[in-house]
Every structure is written in structure tokens, then in C-alpha cells.
Design a protein around this motif. Structure first.
Motif, PDB file in Angstrom:
ATOM      1  N   THR A 106       0.806  -1.218   0.000  1.00 13.42           N
ATOM      2  CA  THR A 106       0.000   0.000   0.000  1.00 13.42           C
ATOM      3  C   THR A 106       0.840   1.269   0.000  1.00 13.42           C
ATOM      4  OG1 THR A 106      -0.211   0.106   2.426  1.00 13.42           O
ATOM      5  CG2 THR A 106      -1.869  -1.186   1.209  1.00 13.42           C
ATOM      6  N   THR A 107       2.065   1.198   0.508  1.00 11.56           N
ATOM      7  CA  THR A 107       2.885   2.408   0.582  1.00 11.56           C
ATOM      8  C   THR A 107       4.361   2.060   0.719  1.00 11.56           C
ATOM      9  OG1 THR A 107       3.416   4.364   1.920  1.00 11.56           O
ATOM     10  CG2 THR A 107       2.420   2.509   3.061  1.00 11.56           C
ATOM     11  N   PRO A 108       5.244   2.744   0.004  1.00  9.38           N
ATOM     12  CA  PRO A 108       6.687   2.525   0.177  1.00  9.38           C
ATOM     13  C   PRO A 108       7.196   3.036   1.512  1.00  9.38           C
ATOM     14  CG  PRO A 108       6.295   4.346  -1.338  1.00  9.38           C
ATOM     15  CD  PRO A 108       4.960   3.720  -1.076  1.00  9.38           C
ATOM     16  N   HIS A 109       6.421   3.870   2.194  1.00 10.33           N
ATOM     17  CA  HIS A 109       6.869   4.418   3.468  1.00 10.33           C
ATOM     18  C   HIS A 109       7.061   3.333   4.524  1.00 10.33           C
ATOM     19  CE1 HIS A 109       5.303   7.985   1.445  1.00 10.33           C
ATOM     20  NE2 HIS A 109       6.034   8.704   2.267  1.00 10.33           N
ATOM     21  N   LEU A 110       6.294   2.245   4.430  1.00 14.11           N
ATOM     22  CA  LEU A 110       6.455   1.184   5.417  1.00 14.11           C
ATOM     23  C   LEU A 110       7.836   0.550   5.333  1.00 14.11           C
ATOM     24  CD1 LEU A 110       3.010  -0.673   5.436  1.00 14.11           C
ATOM     25  CD2 LEU A 110       3.934   0.936   7.107  1.00 14.11           C
ATOM     26  N   ARG A 111       8.385   0.467   4.126  1.00 17.46           N
ATOM     27  CA  ARG A 111       9.728  -0.119   3.993  1.00 17.46           C
ATOM     28  C   ARG A 111      10.788   0.793   4.596  1.00 17.46           C
ATOM     29  NH1 ARG A 111       7.163  -1.677  -0.828  1.00 17.46           N
ATOM     30  NH2 ARG A 111       7.967   0.053  -2.079  1.00 17.46           N
ATOM     31  N   PRO A 115      12.211  -1.325   8.132  1.00 17.88           N
ATOM     32  CA  PRO A 115      13.018  -2.098   7.188  1.00 17.88           C
ATOM     33  C   PRO A 115      13.304  -3.515   7.665  1.00 17.88           C
ATOM     34  CG  PRO A 115      14.373  -0.491   8.357  1.00 17.88           C
ATOM     35  CD  PRO A 115      12.952  -0.182   8.703  1.00 17.88           C
ATOM     36  N   GLY A 116      13.423  -3.702   8.986  1.00 21.11           N
ATOM     37  CA  GLY A 116      13.683  -5.039   9.499  1.00 21.11           C
ATOM     38  C   GLY A 116      12.533  -5.988   9.239  1.00 21.11           C
ATOM     39  N   LEU A 117      11.325  -5.522   9.418  1.00 18.01           N
ATOM     40  CA  LEU A 117      10.153  -6.348   9.149  1.00 18.01           C
ATOM     41  C   LEU A 117      10.068  -6.677   7.664  1.00 18.01           C
ATOM     42  CD1 LEU A 117       7.527  -7.694  10.058  1.00 18.01           C
ATOM     43  CD2 LEU A 117       6.388  -5.471   9.820  1.00 18.01           C
ATOM     44  N   ALA A 118      10.352  -5.699   6.811  1.00 16.66           N
ATOM     45  CA  ALA A 118      10.332  -5.945   5.369  1.00 16.66           C
ATOM     46  C   ALA A 118      11.331  -7.033   4.997  1.00 16.66           C
ATOM     47  CB  ALA A 118      10.639  -4.649   4.617  1.00 16.66           C
ATOM     48  N   THR A 119      12.515  -6.978   5.566  1.00 14.01           N
ATOM     49  CA  THR A 119      13.542  -7.982   5.268  1.00 14.01           C
ATOM     50  C   THR A 119      13.132  -9.348   5.779  1.00 14.01           C
ATOM     51  OG1 THR A 119      15.291  -6.309   5.345  1.00 14.01           O
ATOM     52  CG2 THR A 119      15.951  -8.609   5.625  1.00 14.01           C
ATOM     53  N   ASP A 120      12.587  -9.413   7.004  1.00 13.06           N
ATOM     54  CA  ASP A 120      12.166 -10.692   7.577  1.00 13.06           C
ATOM     55  C   ASP A 120      11.087 -11.353   6.722  1.00 13.06           C
ATOM     56  OD1 ASP A 120      13.923 -10.359   9.656  1.00 13.06           O
ATOM     57  OD2 ASP A 120      12.416  -9.648  11.090  1.00 13.06           O
ATOM     58  N   HIS A 127      10.439 -17.129  12.495  1.00 16.76           N
ATOM     59  CA  HIS A 127       9.878 -16.497  13.684  1.00 16.76           C
ATOM     60  C   HIS A 127      10.207 -15.011  13.635  1.00 16.76           C
ATOM     61  CE1 HIS A 127       9.236 -20.581  15.027  1.00 16.76           C
ATOM     62  NE2 HIS A 127      10.524 -20.830  14.878  1.00 16.76           N
ATOM     63  N   ILE A 128       9.190 -14.212  13.374  1.00 16.51           N
ATOM     64  CA  ILE A 128       9.362 -12.776  13.169  1.00 16.51           C
ATOM     65  C   ILE A 128       8.741 -12.034  14.343  1.00 16.51           C
ATOM     66  CG2 ILE A 128       8.885 -10.837  11.628  1.00 16.51           C
ATOM     67  CD1 ILE A 128       8.595 -12.830   9.347  1.00 16.51           C
ATOM     68  N   THR A 129       9.373 -10.963  14.758  1.00 12.87           N
ATOM     69  CA  THR A 129       8.856 -10.115  15.833  1.00 12.87           C
ATOM     70  C   THR A 129       8.424  -8.781  15.253  1.00 12.87           C
ATOM     71  OG1 THR A 129      10.337 -11.153  17.446  1.00 12.87           O
ATOM     72  CG2 THR A 129       9.377  -9.020  18.051  1.00 12.87           C
ATOM     73  N   MET A 130       7.258  -8.314  15.667  1.00 10.59           N
ATOM     74  CA  MET A 130       6.801  -7.008  15.208  1.00 10.59           C
ATOM     75  C   MET A 130       7.746  -5.932  15.711  1.00 10.59           C
ATOM     76  SD  MET A 130       4.096  -7.088  13.282  1.00 10.59           S
ATOM     77  CE  MET A 130       3.447  -5.426  13.429  1.00 10.59           C
ATOM     78  N   PRO A 131       8.060  -4.939  14.887  1.00  7.22           N
ATOM     79  CA  PRO A 131       9.004  -3.894  15.290  1.00  7.22           C
ATOM     80  C   PRO A 131       8.390  -2.957  16.326  1.00  7.22           C
ATOM     81  CG  PRO A 131       8.033  -3.361  13.174  1.00  7.22           C
ATOM     82  CD  PRO A 131       7.552  -4.743  13.522  1.00  7.22           C
ATOM     83  N   ASP A 132       9.256  -2.308  17.091  1.00  3.86           N
ATOM     84  CA  ASP A 132       8.785  -1.290  18.015  1.00  3.86           C
ATOM     85  C   ASP A 132       8.070  -0.191  17.234  1.00  3.86           C
ATOM     86  OD1 ASP A 132       9.936  -2.650  20.109  1.00  3.86           O
ATOM     87  OD2 ASP A 132      11.785  -1.457  20.098  1.00  3.86           O
ATOM     88  N   GLY A 133       6.951   0.234  17.766  1.00  2.00           N
ATOM     89  CA  GLY A 133       6.217   1.316  17.123  1.00  2.00           C
ATOM     90  C   GLY A 133       5.080   0.872  16.242  1.00  2.00           C
TER      91      GLY A 133
END
Length: 257
Positions: A106-111, A115-120, A127-133
Motif C-alpha cells: 500500500t505504501t513505500p513508506h512502510l519499507r 526495514p527489518g520487518l520488510a527484510t524478515d 519467527h518474526i517479531t513485530m518492530p517497536d512502534g
């Protein structure tokens, strides 16, 4: 960029589903001409789009289909009540990855923000952890009106003050998803968050399940329950709200399924 359907086509987001773009022109909000074919945008490269389609979208479709079957059958059969949640099974890790990859479309701003979530997600880590924020929230949504949006916020200025802000949102029956800011709590000047009353289910831990987990009871995943919600800006009281978004940053699509 390739055509990414959000939610995936496996959930019924195709064919006769209509969709129109919401725009601001001369400070006036308007909707474009509805077109059939589902809610989609060119927000993923071919590799990421194929990754979701090959590994995760079918699980999302199965989850949505199970909820629809339960909803249709409940008035006719003596099925368990949806307390705290409907008694259906799903692959939580695959479902969460499917909708999160769609939200990144939906938006490039999320990357940039996460960025860590995008890479995971791209590397298919188990096993992925949601990022802070950020936090992923879920509700039941049985209505025909659809909405897909990114980086959007609003404040209700008539009646009781409430606020609503998301990084990305997907309303497509039978489910509503929102990626929201975490740890913010209630902001006194803006009122209560829409996500706190009724309290949407927080499903951040779903992405800690690997691809090998196929059947988990939704009641075990959401012990605090899952509310049924409407979108505050799709109802008759949408004029109670002041909306904040920019055509250059935010994509908003509304339609019918």
C-alpha cells in the motif's frame, strides 16, 4: 511493480468486486469511477508478489472461507457461539504474513519505517517479531463495503472526541485489519482511539508461528475476543470526522464486494 491484490484474490478479492480511488481536489473529497476486478495496486515487485501468492495467500483464503462458512451456518445449526472468537482453525503465521506483505504494497513508506520487518518477510524467516512502534490488529467485518488505505488519520470533532490513525488498513469481509502505532495510548486532546473501544484483537504474535503450523484454533489465539466493527468513515456519521491525508502519500480505495 506488479499488480498486488489486497487482500489476496484467494479471499474473493477479484472479478465482480468493485473499487474506486478516493482523492482530494480543491480540498474536496471525492471518489472516482468504480471499476470491477477487486482492490489492487502496483506496490510489490514480482518476487515479493509471487512469494505471497505461492506461500501465504491460500492460507488467508482458507481462513476467510472458514469464517464465512461459520457465519452462514450459525443461524441454521446449533454451532458454538463466537465467544471469545469464532471456532475456526487457521495457519496464523501464513495468514499474518499474507496481510502484512499486502500492507507493504500500500505504501513505500512502510519499507522506510520498518526495514527489518520488510527484510524478515522477504527472507521468509520462521519467527518474526513485530518492530517497536507498530502493532497488527484484527476485527470481524461482515459488511459489503470495502476499504484499503495507507498512512491515514482522522479525528471525530462532533459528539464525543475520538481519533483514528493507521499505517495501513484493509476492510474486506469477513475481516478488518489495521497496522497501527503501538504504545501511543489515549491522547487526551484527540480523545479515545477507535481501536480501544471496542478493543480490537492484537495479533502481533501470529508472525512468530512458522510456516509449519497449519491448524490453530482462533479461540486459543484471541482469548480476549474479537469485536465486530464498522469503518467509521463508511457509515452515515462520516461527516462527524475531520480526515487528514495527502494524495501524494496516501492511497485510498473504497468499493463493494
Amino acid at each position: 511493480m506488479t499488480k498486488a491484490h489486497v487482500p489476496p484474490q484467494a479471499a474473493g478479492n477479484r472479478d465482480k468486486v468493485t473499487c474506486a480511488t478516493v482523492r482530494i481536489h480543491n480540498q474536496v473529497r471525492s471518489n472516482g469511477r468504480p471499476a470491477a476486478g477487486g482492490m489492487w495496486l502496483r506496490g510489490l515487485c514480482g518476487d515479493c508478489n509471487s512469494l505471497a501468492g505461492l506461500h501465504y495467500d491460500a492460507a488467508y483464503g482458507d481462513f476467510a472461507a472458514a469464517l464465512r462458512t461459520y457465519t452462514r451456518a450459525m443461524p441454521l445449526l446449533h454451532l458454538p457461539r463466537p465467544d471469545p472468537a469464532p471456532p475456526v482453525r487457521l495457519a496464523p503465521g501464513r495468514v499474518a504474513r499474507s496481510i502484512l506483505i499486502g500492507m507493504f504494497a500500500t505504501t513505500p513508506h512502510l519499507r522506510v519505517l520498518f526495514p527489518g520487518l520488510a527484510t524478515d518477510l522477504r527472507e521468509r524467516r520462521d519467527h518474526i517479531t513485530m518492530p517497536d512502534g507498530a502493532t497488527l490488529r484484527l476485527a470481524l467485518y461482515p459488511y459489503r463495503g470495502t476499504r484499503l488505505a495507507s498512512m491515514f488519520n482522522a479525528v471525530r470533532v462532533l459528539r464525543s472526541r475520538r481519533h483514528y490513525d493507521v499505517f495501513s488498513e484493509v476492510y474486506f469481509r469477513p475481516l478488518a485489519w489495521s497496522l497501527t502505532s503501538s504504545g501511543r495510548g489515549n491522547v487526551e486532546s484527540m480523545g479515545e482511539s477507535v481501536f480501544d473501544n471496542p478493543s480490537w484483537a492484537i495479533v502481533d504474535d501470529w508472525i512468530q508461528y512458522g510456516d509449519d503450523v497449519f491448524t490453530v484454533d482462533l479461540r486459543d489465539l484471541c482469548r480476549q475476543g474479537i469485536p465486530q466493527v464498522r469503518h467509521p468513515l463508511l457509515g452515515d456519521d462520516q461527516n462527524d470526522w475531520v480526515q487528514f491525508f495527502n494524495d501524494e502519500v496516501t492511497a485510498i480505495f473504497e468499493g463493494q464486494c
